[in-house]
Design a protein around this motif. Structure first.
Motif, mmCIF file in Angstrom:
data_model
loop_
_atom_site.group_PDB
_atom_site.id
_atom_site.type_symbol
_atom_site.label_atom_id
_atom_site.label_comp_id
_atom_site.label_asym_id
_atom_site.label_seq_id
_atom_site.Cartn_x
_atom_site.Cartn_y
_atom_site.Cartn_z
ATOM 1 N N UNK A 105 0.821 -1.214 0.000
ATOM 2 C CA UNK A 105 0.000 0.000 0.000
ATOM 3 C C UNK A 105 0.852 1.260 0.000
ATOM 4 N N UNK A 106 2.042 1.172 0.578
ATOM 5 C CA UNK A 106 2.942 2.333 0.609
ATOM 6 C C UNK A 106 3.379 2.722 -0.799
ATOM 7 N N UNK A 107 3.605 1.727 -1.639
ATOM 8 C CA UNK A 107 4.001 2.007 -3.011
ATOM 9 C C UNK A 107 2.895 2.688 -3.796
ATOM 10 N N UNK A 108 1.646 2.353 -3.480
ATOM 11 C CA UNK A 108 0.499 2.963 -4.173
ATOM 12 C C UNK A 108 0.362 4.443 -3.828
ATOM 13 N N UNK A 109 0.958 4.833 -2.703
ATOM 14 C CA UNK A 109 0.866 6.236 -2.277
ATOM 15 C C UNK A 109 2.200 6.959 -2.428
ATOM 16 N N UNK A 110 3.000 6.505 -3.385
ATOM 17 C CA UNK A 110 4.235 7.209 -3.723
ATOM 18 C C UNK A 110 3.861 8.615 -4.196
#
Length: 314
Positions: free
Chosen positions: A155-160
């Motif tokens: 999920x962290x990558x989706x909020x780059x």
């Protein structure tokens, strides 16, 4: 509330269709590095994409904003309307506060949506439509892109790029709604007691979109670069500050000029997009509200001729 939501969705759809080609050009110009300059400017970028990738090349990544549109408009209209009702009378300041609040909350959907859009827009640059469709690429489309990012980075990558998205959306949406209130109020003074004509509404909406983009454009450049970073598995930027410094020191970048790449295409896009969006929203709401009884319990501003514009795209 329900009418605002439906009208916003219809207007937003029209805005995406009209404005996405300009957005593709903006992203291509923003993300190209000095070591591999492909486009000399806005019109050169337009013509080269059409010549090499066909007109459909301008619509790469459009699925993502269309999918996220409903959720974004639901958030923006719900939040902006409810915050505005807390004030006794709609003013430029109250519209700024309501717009900024709505802009911040809609980032929950906006950030991953724009991440996927950016990644798809920059892949296959220079490839003909036939070559692009017959050869494999990292992403088949926006949905496939966000799915693969989630599987690889969570999920962290989706909020780059979330920090820069917030830095852009909060003030820009504040300016967006405040400018719209200002332009409409100014135009209304020329014809007191009369409804604003459609051309005046379109002018107010288009100018508001342009003001919004000019207020935070350098932040948008940084956001695009951070979200495009790592496409080939290599991250060039460690964070916002590192991106700013490295972008500024790129060979032949022109220093601060690098933070205004693609501004021409953005402003060219902003006016017609918001004009088209506003026309659809206005016509829908006028028709719908004229067909229902008005009651004293309904806020007066909901029936004003200059209704709020939708969230995406500006």
């Amino acid at each position: 509330m329900a009418l605002d939501f439906v009208g916003g969705c219809l207007g937003g759809f029209a805005g995406v269709v009209v404005g996405h080609p300009f957005d593709t050009v903006k992203v291509r110009l923003q993300t190209q590095g000095a070591s591999g300059v492909r486009y000399r400017g806005t019109f050169h970028c337009f013509s080269k994409i059409i010549a090499q990738e066909s007109v459909l090349g301008l619509y790469k990544g459009m699925a993502s904003p269309l999918v996220g549109l409903t959720f974004i408009n639901a958030i923006v209209f719900g939040v902006q309307g409810n915050v505005l009702r807390k004030f006794e009378k709609p003013t430029i300041l109250s519209n700024f506060i309501a717009g900024a609040t709505a802009g911040g909350l809609q980032c929950i959907i906006c950030c991953p949506m724009e991440l996927a859009k950016t990644r798809v827009q920059i892949q296959g640059q220079g490839e003909s439509r036939k070559y692009y469709s017959t050869h494999s690429h990292a992403y088949k489309g926006s949905i496939d892109c966000i799915t693969k990012i989630y599987k690889a980075e969570g999920i962290r990558g989706c909020y780059r790029g979330m920090s820069t998205t917030l830095l852009r959306e909060v003030p820009s949406f504040g300016v967006y709604f405040a400018a719209y209130e200002f332009f409409c109020s100014t135009l209304e003074k020329r014809h007191p007691g009369e409804h604003l004509a459609l051309p005046a509404l379109l002018i107010a909406g288009g100018l508001s979109g342009m003001c919004s983009w000019m207020s935070t454009y350098p932040v948008d450049v940084i956001k695009s670069r951070l979200q495009a970073d790592g496409v080939n598995g290599v991250n060039h930027y460690k964070g916002i500050i590192d991106c700013i410094v490295k972008s500024y020191h790129e060979p032949h970048s022109g220093g601060f000029a690098v933070f205004f790449r693609g501004l021409n295409s953005t402003l060219l896009r902003a006016f017609p997009v918001n004009a088209a969006t506003f026309a659809v929203v206005t016509l829908f709401l006028r028709y719908a509200r004229n067909s229902e009884p008005r009651t004293k319990s309904v806020d007066e501003h909901l029936y004003s001729d200059h209704v709020p514009l939708v969230a995406e795209p500006r």
